[in-house]
Design a protein around this motif. Sequence first.
Motif, mmCIF file in Angstrom:
data_model
loop_
_atom_site.group_PDB
_atom_site.id
_atom_site.type_symbol
_atom_site.label_atom_id
_atom_site.label_comp_id
_atom_site.label_asym_id
_atom_site.label_seq_id
_atom_site.Cartn_x
_atom_site.Cartn_y
_atom_site.Cartn_z
ATOM 1 N N ALA A 113 -6.960 -9.394 -0.797
ATOM 2 C CA ALA A 113 -8.030 -9.332 0.203
ATOM 3 C C ALA A 113 -8.068 -7.955 0.863
ATOM 4 C CB ALA A 113 -7.846 -10.430 1.249
ATOM 5 N N LYS A 114 -6.905 -7.400 1.128
ATOM 6 C CA LYS A 114 -6.828 -6.077 1.751
ATOM 7 C C LYS A 114 -7.483 -5.015 0.868
ATOM 8 C CE LYS A 114 -3.555 -2.810 3.725
ATOM 9 N NZ LYS A 114 -2.150 -2.466 3.906
ATOM 10 N N GLU A 115 -7.409 -5.176 -0.437
ATOM 11 C CA GLU A 115 -7.999 -4.222 -1.381
ATOM 12 C C GLU A 115 -9.416 -4.620 -1.808
ATOM 13 O OE1 GLU A 115 -6.683 -1.275 -2.324
ATOM 14 O OE2 GLU A 115 -5.055 -1.698 -0.914
ATOM 15 N N ASN A 116 -10.019 -5.574 -1.092
ATOM 16 C CA ASN A 116 -11.392 -6.026 -1.343
ATOM 17 C C ASN A 116 -11.605 -6.624 -2.725
ATOM 18 O OD1 ASN A 116 -12.336 -5.280 1.263
ATOM 19 N ND2 ASN A 116 -12.342 -3.157 0.577
ATOM 20 N N ILE A 117 -10.556 -7.205 -3.257
ATOM 21 C CA ILE A 117 -10.688 -7.975 -4.490
ATOM 22 C C ILE A 117 -11.093 -9.400 -4.120
ATOM 23 C CG2 ILE A 117 -9.389 -8.948 -6.437
ATOM 24 C CD1 ILE A 117 -7.787 -6.282 -6.456
ATOM 25 N N LEU A 118 -10.569 -9.867 -3.001
ATOM 26 C CA LEU A 118 -10.911 -11.170 -2.445
ATOM 27 C C LEU A 118 -11.517 -10.993 -1.061
ATOM 28 C CD1 LEU A 118 -7.724 -13.288 -3.270
ATOM 29 C CD2 LEU A 118 -9.973 -13.496 -4.331
ATOM 30 N N SER A 119 -12.314 -11.979 -0.669
ATOM 31 C CA SER A 119 -12.768 -12.092 0.716
ATOM 32 C C SER A 119 -11.984 -13.231 1.333
ATOM 33 C CB SER A 119 -14.262 -12.416 0.777
ATOM 34 O OG SER A 119 -15.015 -11.345 0.272
ATOM 35 N N SER A 120 -11.550 -13.037 2.561
ATOM 36 C CA SER A 120 -10.725 -14.023 3.252
ATOM 37 C C SER A 120 -11.537 -14.653 4.381
ATOM 38 C CB SER A 120 -9.489 -13.323 3.823
ATOM 39 O OG SER A 120 -8.739 -14.213 4.599
ATOM 40 N N PHE A 121 -11.439 -15.978 4.485
ATOM 41 C CA PHE A 121 -12.150 -16.724 5.524
ATOM 42 C C PHE A 121 -11.151 -17.561 6.306
ATOM 43 C CE2 PHE A 121 -14.996 -15.942 2.021
ATOM 44 C CZ PHE A 121 -16.130 -15.443 2.635
ATOM 45 N N LYS A 122 -11.231 -17.487 7.628
ATOM 46 C CA LYS A 122 -10.322 -18.240 8.497
ATOM 47 C C LYS A 122 -10.958 -19.565 8.892
ATOM 48 C CE LYS A 122 -8.400 -14.030 10.463
ATOM 49 N NZ LYS A 122 -7.022 -13.969 10.195
ATOM 50 N N ILE B 29 -6.248 -5.194 -10.361
ATOM 51 C CA ILE B 29 -5.528 -6.407 -9.971
ATOM 52 C C ILE B 29 -4.025 -6.195 -10.039
ATOM 53 C CG2 ILE B 29 -5.104 -8.827 -10.584
ATOM 54 C CD1 ILE B 29 -8.083 -8.786 -11.710
ATOM 55 N N VAL B 30 -3.554 -5.661 -11.155
ATOM 56 C CA VAL B 30 -2.116 -5.458 -11.360
ATOM 57 C C VAL B 30 -1.552 -4.463 -10.348
ATOM 58 C CG1 VAL B 30 -0.398 -4.521 -12.961
ATOM 59 C CG2 VAL B 30 -2.091 -6.167 -13.777
ATOM 60 N N GLU B 31 -2.239 -3.353 -10.151
ATOM 61 C CA GLU B 31 -1.728 -2.356 -9.210
ATOM 62 C C GLU B 31 -1.713 -2.894 -7.787
ATOM 63 O OE1 GLU B 31 -3.753 1.390 -9.893
ATOM 64 O OE2 GLU B 31 -2.450 1.814 -11.600
ATOM 65 N N CYS B 32 -2.649 -3.743 -7.448
ATOM 66 C CA CYS B 32 -2.653 -4.358 -6.127
ATOM 67 C C CYS B 32 -1.493 -5.354 -6.005
ATOM 68 C CB CYS B 32 -3.984 -5.062 -5.890
ATOM 69 S SG CYS B 32 -4.086 -5.862 -4.284
ATOM 70 N N ALA B 33 -1.323 -6.191 -7.008
ATOM 71 C CA ALA B 33 -0.256 -7.200 -6.967
ATOM 72 C C ALA B 33 1.127 -6.563 -6.994
ATOM 73 C CB ALA B 33 -0.411 -8.171 -8.146
ATOM 74 N N GLU B 34 1.290 -5.517 -7.797
ATOM 75 C CA GLU B 34 2.591 -4.855 -7.934
ATOM 76 C C GLU B 34 2.853 -3.837 -6.826
ATOM 77 O OE1 GLU B 34 4.818 -5.835 -10.060
ATOM 78 O OE2 GLU B 34 3.508 -7.152 -11.220
ATOM 79 N N LYS B 35 1.790 -3.448 -6.126
ATOM 80 C CA LYS B 35 1.873 -2.458 -5.042
ATOM 81 C C LYS B 35 2.368 -1.100 -5.533
ATOM 82 C CE LYS B 35 2.386 -5.834 -1.421
ATOM 83 N NZ LYS B 35 3.087 -7.054 -1.566
ATOM 84 N N LYS B 36 2.012 -0.782 -6.767
ATOM 85 C CA LYS B 36 2.350 0.529 -7.315
ATOM 86 C C LYS B 36 1.497 0.788 -8.543
ATOM 87 C CE LYS B 36 6.306 -1.246 -9.880
ATOM 88 N NZ LYS B 36 7.736 -1.185 -10.070
ATOM 89 N N GLN B 37 1.446 2.071 -8.915
ATOM 90 C CA GLN B 37 0.703 2.501 -10.084
ATOM 91 C C GLN B 37 1.363 1.949 -11.344
ATOM 92 O OE1 GLN B 37 0.697 6.749 -10.407
ATOM 93 N NE2 GLN B 37 -0.676 6.783 -12.162
ATOM 94 N N THR B 38 0.556 1.587 -12.328
ATOM 95 C CA THR B 38 1.114 1.132 -13.602
ATOM 96 C C THR B 38 1.682 2.334 -14.336
ATOM 97 O OG1 THR B 38 -1.032 1.351 -14.671
ATOM 98 C CG2 THR B 38 -0.447 -0.834 -13.868
ATOM 99 N N MET B 39 2.932 2.237 -14.738
ATOM 100 C CA MET B 39 3.592 3.334 -15.437
ATOM 101 C C MET B 39 4.524 2.791 -16.514
ATOM 102 S SD MET B 39 4.613 6.106 -12.517
ATOM 103 C CE MET B 39 5.270 4.979 -11.306
ATOM 104 N N VAL B 40 4.507 3.441 -17.668
ATOM 105 C CA VAL B 40 5.436 3.102 -18.742
ATOM 106 C C VAL B 40 6.839 3.529 -18.309
ATOM 107 C CG1 VAL B 40 6.040 3.512 -21.151
ATOM 108 C CG2 VAL B 40 3.640 3.343 -20.485
ATOM 109 N N PHE B 41 6.955 4.755 -17.854
ATOM 110 C CA PHE B 41 8.166 5.314 -17.271
ATOM 111 C C PHE B 41 7.719 6.119 -16.065
ATOM 112 C CE2 PHE B 41 9.712 4.426 -21.483
ATOM 113 C CZ PHE B 41 11.056 4.138 -21.312
ATOM 114 N N GLU B 42 8.622 6.418 -15.171
ATOM 115 C CA GLU B 42 8.253 7.174 -13.971
ATOM 116 C C GLU B 42 7.575 8.486 -14.311
ATOM 117 O OE1 GLU B 42 11.014 7.635 -10.733
ATOM 118 O OE2 GLU B 42 11.867 5.675 -11.157
#
Length: 134
Positions: free
Chosen positions: A48-57, A77-90
Amino acid sequence: MLLTKASEYALLSLILISQKNTPQDVDTLSSQLGISKSFLAKILQALAKENILSSFKGAHGGFLLAKKPEELTLKMIVECAEKKQTMVFECSPSTQKCPGGKGTYCRVWPILNKLQTKIDLFLDTMTLKDIIEI
């Protein structure tokens, strides 16, 4: 690149949410998916913070897709869920992170960089809609 349960749960949740016209609450989703409510809540809040979802209270609150499934790439989606850039190696995206020093790289770096480019292309072109239609 290791995709964790966070990525898996994000994708599974988004599939379920995309099939509904009303906000889906964490209790229902965690029950349907058989996963921890608190862990799922963190994932959905990040989406929701990354505007992939809308949140309703409220009593009839929950989550809906903020964008159409064809606008949501796996990379987003993956980068938001993992909270980091997708990388094979650093060091795969840039020689600046190479352990050999700035601007230098080992003999493996060109191969890792090619793999990174292919993975990025795949994740950038595959969408939630593609997964839903499988």
